[in-house]
Design a protein around this motif. Structure first.
Motif, PDB file in Angstrom:
ATOM      1  N   SER A  25       5.245  25.569  25.155  1.00 40.09           N
ATOM      2  CA  SER A  25       5.385  24.513  24.046  1.00 40.09           C
ATOM      3  C   SER A  25       6.827  24.945  23.283  1.00 40.09           C
ATOM      4  CB  SER A  25       4.804  25.570  22.853  1.00 40.09           C
ATOM      5  OG  SER A  25       3.370  25.629  23.361  1.00 40.09           O
ATOM      6  N   ARG A  48      12.874  26.381  20.163  1.00 35.17           N
ATOM      7  CA  ARG A  48      12.600  25.784  19.120  1.00 35.17           C
ATOM      8  C   ARG A  48      12.557  26.858  18.125  1.00 35.17           C
ATOM      9  NH1 ARG A  48       8.549  22.940  18.204  1.00 35.17           N
ATOM     10  NH2 ARG A  48       7.142  23.184  19.650  1.00 35.17           N
ATOM     11  N   TYR A  50       9.076  27.447  15.831  1.00 30.47           N
ATOM     12  CA  TYR A  50       7.932  27.718  16.790  1.00 30.47           C
ATOM     13  C   TYR A  50       7.097  29.485  16.636  1.00 30.47           C
ATOM     14  CZ  TYR A  50       4.457  28.647  19.777  1.00 30.47           C
ATOM     15  OH  TYR A  50       3.654  29.339  21.165  1.00 30.47           O
TER      16      TYR A  50
END
Length: 495
Positions: free
Chosen positions: A226, A422, A425
């Protein structure tokens, strides 16, 4: 000379009806040239081996001469006589007198390389005939252990190996030549406004840090699930294929002068899913809407227009799951032969298959195989990689080289190791409950600061600096872009 040319290893006249390509006369004249001037051997040694000679006696003469010259000893009819006195084949041709006749039939030194190439080419033709016969005989045998697919891969590997034979080995190069190549590479970067010597990724700050994607480099793009590894890889593939322009290169060859032909191994997602991602980025229609077909008329029109524009992009996708590294290499070679190949992307490395029983050794075999493909085809290879779960247990979730999963050989073989990170996230999953007002306010402020931002952390770069590159990330379109800095005006950044 005509008399010599018509005699083969058995002492009889060569049959004109012999179907195997060969030139006894060329072999005799080249051997004669080497026996009269040993310096000629150095000119032809890179492309000619004893096995390339059709006549076995000539092969043995060349082998003995090569061994003498390698030891800096003289190879002449007189010195070779002592080593070949017991050779039955040479005795049938006349013994030492045949060596003297070879020297008498010598060609001029300037033509030696042409004759060597001719002998080599004849040998390749004979090998092709033999290879064709082997393929035919194997195909005729119907055995459980011999699958047709495996036979095709074996045949492709044998053909490619055969095609690579005879190419001059580099060996030592003078410092002058090395400096010239370095200056040409720097000039190529200078001509692109001081930017790149390699292929542009389409992401300005990433290009500045890497200098583009360089031929023969293995680049590892790693991250936890992800984080957007596949999204970044598809963005780069799309940018490179979209910019493709064919023309004459500085070295005079025809190829990509901008962008390039991209091969994408999608071992996790289907070709259709990958295409939908790229279309989402190009058309600015959220990928989940594309999957559901939930689009307005305007969005659908943009989607169709983007699809038409992308039809001409030289982007080739192979979505075969669990692909063995040998087959992956064979298919990459085939793509380069048929359509050209300037960039190869593998999503992802752990889904490839090797031959080793141990998983660590298997991953090592795969990473070495990918590096070998990069060098063999002289293209950059970008391989995606999973990270171990140790990242999740740390307070600072930024990945490190030690997080690369299952093998240290990935770090060792790679020229560049990059991590996609990221922070948004992880922060999103730390949302406090609504009744904790102060914590909620601090969380919202942090989310606003991190929203739409991503980092690419360069943890290793063999030929450049390490560091962090900030990019924009639009999750709806699975798109990475150039991040506008606070001091930059709207027109300064490219999207």
């Amino acid at each position: 000379m005509n008399e010599i040319a018509t005699i083969n290893a058995t002492g009889t006249e060569a049959a004109d009806t012999d179907p195997m390509p060969h030139s006894i006369e060329a072999e005799q004249q080249l051997l004669g040239a080497i026996l009269t001037n040993n310096d000629i051997f150095d000119r032809v040694n890179a492309i000619l081996k004893p096995a390339h000679f059709y006549d076995p006696v000539h092969a043995r003469i060349y082998e003995v001469a090569a061994a003498r010259i390698a030891k800096n000893n003289l190879a002449s009819p007189v010195t070779l006589k002592a080593f070949l006195e017991d050779d039955e084949g040479l005795r049938e041709l006349g013994g030492a007198a045949y060596l003297a006749r070879l020297a008498g039939a010598a060609i001029s030194s300037f033509a030696a390389r042409d004759y060597a190439q001719m002998i080599h080419d004849m040998a390749v033709r004979r090998e092709l005939i033999g290879l064709g016969n082997d393929i035919a005989s194997k195909a005729k045998k119907v055995e459980v252990t011999s699958e047709p697919r495996e036979q095709i891969v074996e045949a492709e590997q044998a053909l490619y190996k055969l095609s690579e034979q005879g190419q001059t080995e580099r060996g030592f190069v003078s410092f002058l030549k090395a400096v010239t190549e370095a200056v040409n590479s720097a000039n190529a970067a200078y001509q692109r406004d001081g930017g790149l010597a390699g292929i542009s990724t389409g992401l300005v700050d990433l290009d500045k840090k890497l200098g583009g994607l360089h031929p023969s480099d293995l680049l590892i793009l790693a991250g936890r699930p992800s984080m957007g590894k596949t999204s970044l890889a598809t963005n780069i593939a799309f940018n490179v294929a979209k910019a493709y322009r064919k023309g004459e290169k500085p070295d005079g060859s025809i190829g990509a002068i901008e962008g390039g032909v991209v091969g994408f191994y999608s071992l996790e997602m289907s070709a259709e899913q990958l295409a939908a991602r790229i279309l989402s980025e190009a058309s600015e229609v959220p990928s989940e809407q594309i999957r559901r077909g939930d689009m307005t008329e305007q969005e659908f029109r943009r989607f169709v227009e983007a699809a038409k524009a992308l039809e001409a992009c030289p982007l080739y996708i192979d979505d075969t799951p669990a692909l063995p590294i040998a087959q992956l290499a064979a298919r990459a070679r085939r793509l380069k032969r048929t359509h050209g190949l300037d960039l190869l992307i593998v999503d992802y490395l752990q889904l490839c298959r090797g031959t080793a029983q141990n998983r660590v050794q298997e991953i090592g075999e795969i990473s070495m195989g990918l590096k070998a493909i990069a060098k063999e085809l002289n293209i950059p290879v970008v391989a995606l990689s999973q990270l171990s779960r140790t990242v999740e247990s740390r307070d600072d979730k930024r990945p490190q080289l030690s997080d690369l999963r299952e093998s240290g050989s990935i770090e060792q073989d790679a020229d560049v190791v990059m991590f996609v990170f990221r922070e948004e996230y992880y922060v999103e999953r730390e949302k406090p409950s609504d009744d904790r007002l102060e914590e909620m306010a601090a969380w919202q402020e942090r989310m606003e600061r991190l929203h739409g931002k991503a980092e690419v952390v360069v943890g290793k770069q063999r030929h450049g600096p390490i560091g962090t590159i900030e990019l924009s990330f639009e999750g709806r379109f699975t798109r990475f872009g150039n991040l506008v800095k606070p001091w930059q005006q709207d027109g300064d950044a490219e999207f």
